[in-house]
Write a protein that holds these residues in place. Structure first.
Motif, PDB file in Angstrom:
ATOM      1  N   MET A 126       5.617  55.750 -61.955  1.00 30.63           N
ATOM      2  CA  MET A 126       6.219  54.581 -61.319  1.00 30.63           C
ATOM      3  C   MET A 126       7.518  54.405 -61.595  1.00 30.63           C
ATOM      4  O   MET A 126       7.894  54.403 -62.863  1.00 30.63           O
ATOM      5  CB  MET A 126       5.207  53.223 -61.981  1.00 30.63           C
ATOM      6  CG  MET A 126       5.648  51.882 -61.390  1.00 30.63           C
ATOM      7  SD  MET A 126       4.743  50.611 -62.424  1.00 30.63           S
ATOM      8  CE  MET A 126       5.487  50.716 -63.936  1.00 30.63           C
ATOM      9  N   PRO A 127       8.257  54.256 -60.539  1.00 26.92           N
ATOM     10  CA  PRO A 127       9.860  54.009 -60.816  1.00 26.92           C
ATOM     11  C   PRO A 127      10.172  52.670 -61.505  1.00 26.92           C
ATOM     12  O   PRO A 127       9.321  51.588 -60.885  1.00 26.92           O
ATOM     13  CB  PRO A 127      10.440  54.007 -59.438  1.00 26.92           C
ATOM     14  CG  PRO A 127       9.401  54.847 -58.489  1.00 26.92           C
ATOM     15  CD  PRO A 127       8.177  54.535 -59.218  1.00 26.92           C
ATOM     16  N   VAL A 128      10.974  52.601 -62.369  1.00 25.43           N
ATOM     17  CA  VAL A 128      11.393  51.305 -63.001  1.00 25.43           C
ATOM     18  C   VAL A 128      13.032  51.249 -62.968  1.00 25.43           C
ATOM     19  O   VAL A 128      13.360  52.311 -63.594  1.00 25.43           O
ATOM     20  CB  VAL A 128      10.849  51.143 -64.359  1.00 25.43           C
ATOM     21  CG1 VAL A 128      11.353  49.711 -65.040  1.00 25.43           C
ATOM     22  CG2 VAL A 128       9.102  51.058 -64.360  1.00 25.43           C
ATOM     23  N   PHE A 183      17.775  52.884 -57.221  1.00 25.42           N
ATOM     24  CA  PHE A 183      16.569  53.419 -56.591  1.00 25.42           C
ATOM     25  C   PHE A 183      17.015  54.037 -55.151  1.00 25.42           C
ATOM     26  O   PHE A 183      17.773  53.665 -54.383  1.00 25.42           O
ATOM     27  CB  PHE A 183      15.660  52.254 -56.116  1.00 25.42           C
ATOM     28  CG  PHE A 183      14.596  52.381 -55.409  1.00 25.42           C
ATOM     29  CD1 PHE A 183      13.409  52.998 -55.877  1.00 25.42           C
ATOM     30  CD2 PHE A 183      14.603  51.820 -54.024  1.00 25.42           C
ATOM     31  CE1 PHE A 183      12.454  53.313 -54.990  1.00 25.42           C
ATOM     32  CE2 PHE A 183      13.663  52.259 -53.129  1.00 25.42           C
ATOM     33  CZ  PHE A 183      12.584  53.137 -53.450  1.00 25.42           C
TER      34      PHE A 183
END
Length: 333
Positions: free
Chosen positions: A1-3, A10
């Motif tokens: 999961m990208p944070v 992003f």
């Protein structure tokens, strides 16, 4: 999961569209519009600002100034807001309303040039205004995307390797030529790492980038009226020039397949189709084209009926008929 903790962190690096059902060729489109700036220009904006900070030329409290037809202005507005810099974008009357509003909502000041320079056109007039701003006071810095090595270095480090990793057997790469940052970065990467790849630059009719005569251009993004300093022709294997009416027809063909993509994308794909028809009519090719942005930046121009009618005399029925004829031609080929 990208944070993430900042909007410029992003980006979607590996989204490709298989266009065989649309164009009839083995051509994949690398989509670069899925980030918070909405275009590939976020990569250059991040790299140029980082290089300015690292060199000490860009310091807290300074004001960034840049000439942009729209997308880089949006990207710089986003990064400037995130990092606490002020930003002035010098654009011209071809900049879309959507991009002007994005910049202003991000806190940027937008200055619109309406009178072209005698030799350099609207771009020349924009650059002159930027130079006057920076000469008029302390604390202003022009990143100068037309000469800044960070413009192409960002794509040498990211876009080129992202394509190479997915397509080790790539035959030809189609890249739109604006400031030529994407073109130069990817061309340099493939020259060093996959030299068998043919690099084709796609430019707009009326652009002077590759030595052709200047002419009117209404769609922002690709093409220049002043040759970019970072361009090195020796890295480019071929060049295709695309009329803006062909750009529009390609955009409307794509949208009828559900893909709402930007004007620059329409130019690149029209050029790719033209190049393949002339150079690889047997279609035995594995190609990739780069899509710089999505169509939401162009809803008031390329996808707006009144604008199309006023500027080019085109209407939706004509565009639909052209697409149907093209589809029939592909079906019988």
């Amino acid at each position: 999961m990208p944070v993430i903790s900042a909007p410029h962190e992003f980006n979607v690096p590996d989204l490709f569209i298989d266009l065989k059902s649309v164009l009839g060729a083995q051509l994949y489109l690398k989509c670069e519009g899925f980030n918070f700036a909405g275009s590939i220009k976020l990569k250059a904006a991040v790299e140029m600002i980082a290089r300015g900070e690292l060199s000490g030329a860009l310091r807290p409290g300074m004001t960034l100034v840049e000439s942009s037809s729209g997308n880089l202005g949006v990207a710089l507005s986003l990064v400037a807001a995130s990092k606490g810099y002020r930003f002035i974008c010098v654009t011209d009357s071809r900049c879309t309303l959507a991009n002007r509003q994005r910049m202003e909502n991000l806190g940027a000041q937008v200055r619109i040039i309406t009178e072209p320079d005698e030799e350099g056109g609207l771009l020349g007039a924009r650059i002159r205004h930027v130079e006057e701003l920076c000469a008029g006071g302390e604390g202003f810095i022009w990143l100068n995307q037309y000469a800044n090595l960070g413009n192409w270095m960002s794509h040498y480090r990211t876009t080129g390797p992202e394509i190479g990793a997915q397509f080790p057997d790539l035959d030809v790469l189609f890249i739109g030529a604006g400031t030529t940052g994407t073109l130069m970065g990817c061309a340099r990467y493939f020259r060093e790492n996959q030299p068998s790849v043919t690099v084709v630059a796609v430019d707009s009719v009326g652009s002077v980038t590759f030595g052709t005569p200047p002419g009117p251009r209404m769609i922002p993004g690709l093409g220049t009226s002043v040759r970019p300093q970072i361009l090195d022709d020796s890295y480019v294997d071929d060049v295709v020039h695309v009329p803006e009416t062909d750009t529009i027809r390609m955009c409307h063909r794509l949208v009828r397949h559900g893909f709402v993509l930007g004007g620059s994308t329409g130019t690149v794909l029209s050029g790719a189709q033209q190049w393949i028809a002339v150079n690889r009519p047997e279609r035995d090719i594995l190609g990739v084209a780069i899509s710089p942005d999505l169509g939401d930046h162009y809803l008031d121009t390329v996808y707006q009926q009144k604008w199309l009618q006023d500027i080019y005399g085109l209407d939706r029925d004509e565009l639909s008929e052209a697409d149907e004829l093209s589809a029939a031609s592909r079906a019988t080929a």
